[in-house]
Design a protein around this motif. Structure first.
Motif, PDB file in Angstrom:
ATOM      1  N   TYR A  14       0.829  -1.205   0.000  1.00 24.93           N
ATOM      2  CA  TYR A  14       0.000   0.000   0.000  1.00 24.93           C
ATOM      3  C   TYR A  14       0.866   1.259   0.000  1.00 24.93           C
ATOM      4  CZ  TYR A  14      -3.633  -3.332   1.299  1.00 24.93           C
ATOM      5  OH  TYR A  14      -4.492  -4.400   1.318  1.00 24.93           O
ATOM      6  N   SER A  15       0.366   2.294  -0.662  1.00 23.54           N
ATOM      7  CA  SER A  15       1.080   3.576  -0.681  1.00 23.54           C
ATOM      8  C   SER A  15       1.017   4.255   0.683  1.00 23.54           C
ATOM      9  CB  SER A  15       0.504   4.496  -1.761  1.00 23.54           C
ATOM     10  OG  SER A  15      -0.895   4.681  -1.576  1.00 23.54           O
ATOM     11  N   ASP A  16       0.007   3.911   1.467  1.00 20.37           N
ATOM     12  CA  ASP A  16      -0.120   4.430   2.822  1.00 20.37           C
ATOM     13  C   ASP A  16       0.950   3.792   3.703  1.00 20.37           C
ATOM     14  OD1 ASP A  16      -0.829   5.313   5.313  1.00 20.37           O
ATOM     15  OD2 ASP A  16      -2.669   4.139   5.446  1.00 20.37           O
ATOM     16  N   LEU A  17       1.868   4.581   4.208  1.00 21.70           N
ATOM     17  CA  LEU A  17       2.979   4.038   4.989  1.00 21.70           C
ATOM     18  C   LEU A  17       2.525   3.427   6.311  1.00 21.70           C
ATOM     19  CD1 LEU A  17       5.667   6.831   4.426  1.00 21.70           C
ATOM     20  CD2 LEU A  17       5.430   4.638   3.240  1.00 21.70           C
ATOM     21  N   MET A  18       1.302   3.713   6.746  1.00 23.50           N
ATOM     22  CA  MET A  18       0.806   3.163   7.999  1.00 23.50           C
ATOM     23  C   MET A  18       0.213   1.767   7.822  1.00 23.50           C
ATOM     24  SD  MET A  18       1.619   5.486  10.081  1.00 23.50           S
ATOM     25  CE  MET A  18       0.764   4.897  11.548  1.00 23.50           C
ATOM     26  N   SER A  19       0.044   1.336   6.564  1.00 25.28           N
ATOM     27  CA  SER A  19      -0.560   0.029   6.296  1.00 25.28           C
ATOM     28  C   SER A  19       0.509  -0.991   5.933  1.00 25.28           C
ATOM     29  CB  SER A  19      -1.574   0.142   5.141  1.00 25.28           C
ATOM     30  OG  SER A  19      -2.610   1.047   5.481  1.00 25.28           O
TER      31      SER A  19
END
Length: 233
Positions: A181-186
């Motif tokens: 995922y592009s979301d670093l939190m995922s």
């Protein structure tokens, strides 16, 4: 670099490059002008970088850090990932410095593959471990899978699709869904999809190597039984 014999040239061989010991694998840079070769018994010249346009080769390392098993170029940065028996070292070729050292807790690494996004790395080992590293997260594996019953010989990310695979001496190829995922939190999502069986174990060896088609969800496998198989769905 030297010109091959007339017989080899007639078969399409353009150049020959000599190594101090037998070369066991090569890895291409994504731009196509460089490739790296691995000769595990070559000591300080175990890894050679070759530039095709200038027809030059050289070793990036002055000293050996152990027996080199596999190398891979980073897809976006001037980094070279080098796997020895127990560790993976990521070198910055521009600054000629060690960028990061990964600790998979494996007894003997066999292969590695870098995700096309550049932030994740896949590693296989002869002690049946399949390790997924998030390079932004930790020097230890994000996830370790032990789904094969014998040594893992090859691992590979698909260059475009969220797929990866591992090949083993148990004569099987395991295919996984691996979404980043592009979301670093995922965290990455890893889901087993399919076990492919088509090779026969020969002299205690199974599937020796795998390679994805560059655009299609097709997987090639090469076995010790002398066959190359293509799986298309």
């Amino acid at each position: 670099w030297s010109r091959p014999s007339a017989e080899l040239q007639s078969e399409g061989v353009a150049w020959e490059v000599s190594h101090v010991r037998s070369a066991t694998s090569v890895s291409w840079h994504h731009r196509g002008d460089y490739l790296a070769s691995v000769a595990p018994e070559g000591a300080s010249r175990a890894v050679l970088l070759h530039q095709l346009s200038r027809r030059k080769s050289g070793s990036p390392f002055a000293k050996s850090k152990g027996r080199v098993e596999a190398v891979a170029f980073h897809p976006k940065k001037p980094w070279l990932c080098v796997a020895t028996q127990r560790h993976v070292r990521i070198y910055d070729l521009a600054s000629q410095e060690l960028h990061k050292k990964l600790n998979p807790s494996a007894k003997w690494i066999s292969s590695l593959s870098v995700h096309p996004g550049g932030d994740n790395l896949l590693l296989g080992s002869y002690d049946k471990r399949l390790c997924w590293f998030d390079l932004d997260l930790s020097a230890s594996p994000y996830k370790t899978l032990r789904s094969h019953s014998l040594a893992i010989r090859s691992v590979a990310f698909h260059p475009r699709l969220p797929l990866f695979a591992s090949a083993s001496d148990d004569a099987s190829v395991h295919v996984y869904h691996g979404r980043v995922y592009s979301d670093l939190m995922s965290n990455a999502l890893i889901v087993p999809l399919k076990i492919l069986k088509g090779h026969e174990i020969t002299s205690h060896l199974g599937v020796m190597d795998i390679a994805w088609h560059p655009t299609q969800p097709w997987l090639f496998s090469a076995g010790a039984d002398g066959s190359i198989l293509l799986y298309t769905g």
